[in-house]
Design an enzyme around this catalytic site. Structure first.
Site, short mmCIF file in Angstrom:
data_model
loop_
_atom_site.label_atom_id
_atom_site.label_comp_id
_atom_site.label_asym_id
_atom_site.label_seq_id
_atom_site.Cartn_x
_atom_site.Cartn_y
_atom_site.Cartn_z
N CYS A 2 79.06 58.54 -89.44
CA CYS A 2 77.64 58.67 -89.77
C CYS A 2 77.44 58.67 -91.29
O CYS A 2 78.21 59.26 -92.04
CB CYS A 2 77.00 59.94 -89.23
SG CYS A 2 77.10 60.10 -87.46
N ARG A 27 80.33 53.72 -92.36
CA ARG A 27 80.59 55.04 -91.78
C ARG A 27 80.16 55.13 -90.32
O ARG A 27 80.52 56.07 -89.62
CB ARG A 27 79.87 56.12 -92.58
CG ARG A 27 80.26 56.16 -94.02
CD ARG A 27 79.55 57.28 -94.70
NE ARG A 27 79.96 58.55 -94.15
CZ ARG A 27 81.02 59.23 -94.51
NH1 ARG A 27 81.80 58.76 -95.45
NH2 ARG A 27 81.32 60.38 -93.96
N ASN A 101 75.60 64.83 -89.89
CA ASN A 101 76.91 64.22 -89.62
C ASN A 101 77.84 65.36 -89.25
O ASN A 101 77.93 66.34 -90.00
CB ASN A 101 77.38 63.50 -90.89
CG ASN A 101 78.80 63.01 -90.77
OD1 ASN A 101 79.32 62.83 -89.67
ND2 ASN A 101 79.45 62.79 -91.90
N GLU A 485 101.56 48.81 -88.80
CA GLU A 485 100.34 48.58 -89.57
C GLU A 485 99.77 47.18 -89.31
O GLU A 485 98.55 47.01 -89.17
CB GLU A 485 100.63 48.80 -91.06
CG GLU A 485 99.48 48.50 -92.01
CD GLU A 485 98.22 49.32 -91.76
OE1 GLU A 485 98.23 50.24 -90.95
OE2 GLU A 485 97.19 48.96 -92.37
N LYS A 489 96.07 46.52 -87.81
CA LYS A 489 95.07 45.71 -88.50
C LYS A 489 94.47 44.69 -87.55
O LYS A 489 93.26 44.51 -87.50
CB LYS A 489 95.68 44.94 -89.69
CG LYS A 489 95.89 45.59 -91.00
CD LYS A 489 94.69 46.12 -91.72
CE LYS A 489 94.20 47.42 -91.15
NZ LYS A 489 94.65 48.65 -91.76
N GLU A 492 92.41 46.23 -84.63
CA GLU A 492 91.26 46.95 -85.17
C GLU A 492 90.10 46.00 -85.46
O GLU A 492 88.95 46.27 -85.10
CB GLU A 492 91.73 47.64 -86.46
CG GLU A 492 90.72 48.51 -87.14
CD GLU A 492 91.30 49.15 -88.40
OE1 GLU A 492 92.30 48.66 -88.95
OE2 GLU A 492 90.72 50.14 -88.84
N HIS A 509 114.42 48.09 -74.93
CA HIS A 509 114.26 49.30 -74.12
C HIS A 509 112.96 49.28 -73.33
O HIS A 509 112.49 50.33 -72.90
CB HIS A 509 114.36 50.54 -75.02
CG HIS A 509 115.68 50.64 -75.70
ND1 HIS A 509 116.81 51.07 -75.06
CD2 HIS A 509 116.07 50.28 -76.96
CE1 HIS A 509 117.85 51.02 -75.89
NE2 HIS A 509 117.42 50.53 -77.04
N LYS A 608 84.58 54.26 -90.64
CA LYS A 608 85.54 54.32 -91.74
C LYS A 608 86.15 55.71 -91.90
O LYS A 608 87.33 55.86 -92.11
CB LYS A 608 84.83 53.92 -93.04
CG LYS A 608 85.69 53.93 -94.27
CD LYS A 608 86.60 52.76 -94.30
CE LYS A 608 87.51 52.73 -95.49
NZ LYS A 608 88.67 51.86 -95.23
C1 AGP Z 1 92.71 51.87 -90.89
O1 AGP Z 1 92.44 50.54 -91.01
C2 AGP Z 1 91.73 52.68 -90.20
N1 AGP Z 1 90.42 52.44 -90.57
C3 AGP Z 1 92.11 54.13 -89.94
O2 AGP Z 1 93.29 54.12 -89.21
C4 AGP Z 1 92.28 55.07 -91.17
O3 AGP Z 1 93.40 54.72 -91.91
C5 AGP Z 1 92.37 56.52 -90.67
O4 AGP Z 1 91.18 56.85 -90.01
C6 AGP Z 1 92.65 57.51 -91.76
O5 AGP Z 1 91.60 57.60 -92.68
P1 AGP Z 1 91.79 58.31 -94.07
O6 AGP Z 1 92.85 57.58 -94.81
O7 AGP Z 1 90.45 58.23 -94.73
O8 AGP Z 1 92.20 59.74 -93.79
#
Ligand code: AGP
Length: 613
Positions: A2, A27, A101, A485, A489, A492, A509, A608
């Site tokens: 939010c 957000r 929020n 990662e 990506k 996501e 495994h 975010k």
């Molecule tokens: C990554 O691309 C994500 N948006 C998410 O995993 C993010 O890294 C996670 O929510 C942690 O956020 P922060 O680094 O602000 O704590």
């Protein structure tokens, strides 16, 4: 999650707050709303969907302007993303409007008390109770007291702004475990969830602590405690400029942020790495903190998502080079696992936003158990930055795209600085090896710049595989986290694809059972101590007719015959390979998502900054 904006000042308020809100859309973006105090009282408009839907509605049917307003973009927690559940929420008579929020955990209990007193609710949200609570108390006391009184009743987290019909020159705001800042401009002032909202209007920011209450007028904030005791705090000037919060010609923030990485890594190193003198240093507080660590120190790294993957890279770095034992935990798990913490434990939080609820709660728990705390964080003044004993800021500038890119490589860079500093202090590495790693760190921005030259090749490979719906990502040792990662990506930002990251040695495994003809497997296989092992894993996939996309180091002629598609990156020490490999992994996700027509900067269901548990 939010985004909140509040504004008092002389500028046309609708345009001003919507512009600020657009910069917070990362957000949350399932609905948006605005409340403006104008000649007609409090006028509220809400729309489901992105902020653009609200903007369009106002374009078609304008709201009469005013000089004070609040607005909000939502990431639903309680109640579906409908117009009724969108913020702002008002009291029974629409004399108050609230944006919030966080989560009011005791909202059901408060709601039934308020219903019994005759209040009428219009939504299923937890937030609406705040408006009715303030309304209830305001029957007997001035609004500022009623606001404080209401806040004292709330359990859970909140960043909240209140607009009242009877207070045309003041907004009220407060926070507890959710972010809220004050921007102080020229005869105007803002509330906002995050700094990018106000860049372009002001860079003077007042950071708020939990349980502080603000009365905000055009001349600035007046801070008090929940009990009304006056507090004094000066505004600080933030270094970020407005260009950092704009796309600057790129089609998406994600692509812009990928390209920023040579510069952002440079920023992480700035003032800490002296290449001429081959010396590392930190600010006084952090240096003292590190210099006082016990010889028996143990590190526990806690983080979520991408930051957790950076933490896994840090585990390899720190254990290999400093011999300090390191555990890496997801913050959401760490809180409940009963970790043994003590004076010789340092809990290291890694976080871009500094506001992630589980990471913050883990830090608070660690402190309560007597552990020392350090954070690697991007956002100055954030809740985690203020909670810890020592800070290592990444200085990567605002990261707007939901998918973290530049924050990740800066986090690993900060971990490399930490590792090499401690390795030197503890004399854990042979001097020649330390020098080699130091020089590699100094040249990391250059290596990343060269890795960006893979863009065209990566785009072509992405085009070949864009129609696949399942991917594996595999790597070993330092690049096991790279595999996690890379897969994160892709899934996501391209929600039509399922991608899974594994340690390459784990394939046989279980996961290998799925491999069949053409199943794409991304191997992160740069020059490393486990290179041959990874080649064996590639061959295991090829034997089952999987399609191997291989990220390998330049100058590796042998790799060609193992790869269906090849992407080459600059050769570095294994220690730095996750940073360099991150670039094609990010670009690959970006171009596959683009080819699938995905909403890259704002993927569905994500936000975010995850400020709820
Ligand atoms: C990554 O691309 C994500 N948006 C998410 O995993 C993010 O890294 C996670 O929510 C942690 O956020 P922060 O680094 O602000 O704590």
């Amino acid at each position: 999650m939010c985004g909140i904006v509040g504004y008092v000042g002389k500028a046309p308020v609708v345009e001003t707050v919507l512009e600020a809100l657009r910069r917070l859309e990362y957000r949350g973006y399932d609905s948006a709303g605005i409340a403006v105090l104008n000649g007609r009282g409090i006028e509220v408009r809400k729309r489901v969907g992105k902020i653009e839907a609200l903007v369009e509605s106002i374009r078609r049917q304008p709201i009469r302007d005013g000089h004070i307003a609040v607005c909000h973009s939502r990431w639903a927690t309680h109640g579906e993303p409908t117009e009724a559940n969108a913020h702002p929420h008002t009291d029974c008579k629409q004399t108050l409007a609230v944006v919030h929020n966080g989560i009011v955990e005791n909202y059901a209990e408060l709601k039934s008390q308020l219903l019994a007193k005759g209040h009428r609710f219009r939504s299923q949200t937890d937030t609406e109770v705040i408006a009715h609570l303030v309304e209830e108390y305001a029957k007997r006391e001035p609004l500022d007291c009623a606001f404080r009184h209401a806040l004292k009743e709330l359990r859970g987290s909140y960043a909240v702004c209140l607009l009242s019909k009877h207070e045309p020159h003041r907004l009220f705001g407060a926070k507890n475990s959710s972010p809220l800042i004050v921007g102080v401009g020229k005869r105007e002032a803002f509330f906002a969830s995050d700094v990018p909202a106000i860049l372009g209007r002001t860079r003077r920011v007042v950071y708020l602590n939990d349980h502080e209450v603000v009365e905000l007028s055009a001349s600035g904030p007046r801070l008090t405690t929940l009990d009304g005791k006056r507090l004094h705090r000066k505004a600080t000037t933030v270094a970020w400029d407005v260009a950092a919060a704009r796309k600057e010609g790129y089609p998406h923030f994600m692509l812009k942020e990928i390209h920023e990485q040579p510069a952002t890594i440079e920023q992480t190193l700035f003032n800490r790495l002296d290449a001429g003198k081959r010396r590392l240093t930190f600010d006084r507080r952090t240096k003292q903190f590190l210099d006082r660590l016990s010889p028996n120190e143990k590190f526990i790294v806690i983080a979520c998502g991408t930051a957790y993957h950076a933490g896994l890279v840090g585990e390899y770095m720190l254990e290999e080079c400093t011999r300090i034992p390191v555990d890496v935990d997801l913050a959401s798990e760490f809180r409940y696992r009963g970790a043994q913490l003590g004076r010789d434990t340092t809990v290291i939080a890694i976080t871009q936003s500094g506001e992630t609820a589980d990471t913050l709660a883990s830090i608070q728990m660690a402190k309560a158990h007597g552990a020392k705390t350090l954070a690697i964080c991007n956002v100055m003044g954030s809740s985690i930055a203020r909670a810890v004993d020592a800070m290592l800021y990444t200085h990567a500038g605002p990261e707007i795209a939901v998918a973290s890119t530049k924050a990740y490589t800066s986090q690993i860079t900060a971990l490399a600085l930490l590792t090499l500093y401690l390795a030197k202090r503890r004399a854990c590495l042979p001097p020649a090896q330390w020098r080699r790693l130091f020089d590699g760190l100094a040249k990391l921005p250059e290596a990343v710049q060269r890795a960006l030259e893979t863009e065209r090749a990566v785009k072509a490979v992405a085009g070949e595989y864009a129609r696949a719906r399942n991917f594996y990502y595999l790597g070993r040792r330092y690049n096991y986290p790279s595999a996690l990662e890379g897969a994160l990506k892709l899934k996501e930002i391209c929600p039509v694809i399922h991608a899974e990251g594994y340690a390459a040695g784990e394939m046989k495994h279980g996961p290998i059972s799925l491999i069949r003809k053409g199943w794409p497997v991304m191997f992160v296989a740069p020059h490393s101590s486990v290179y041959e092992k990874v080649i064996s894993n590639i061959e295991e996939v090829r034997a089952r007719k999987g399609a191997c996309i291989v990220i390998a180091s330049e100058g590796d002629p042998a790799i060609k015959r193992h790869a269906d598609s090849l992407i080459t990156i600059p050769r570095t020490e294994e220690f730095f390979s996750p940073v360099v490999a991150a670039i094609p992994l990010q670009l690959f996700a970006y171009y596959v998502a683009d080819a699938n027509g995905c909403d890259i900067d704002q993927p569905p269901n994500l936000a975010k900054s995850v400020t709820v548990e």
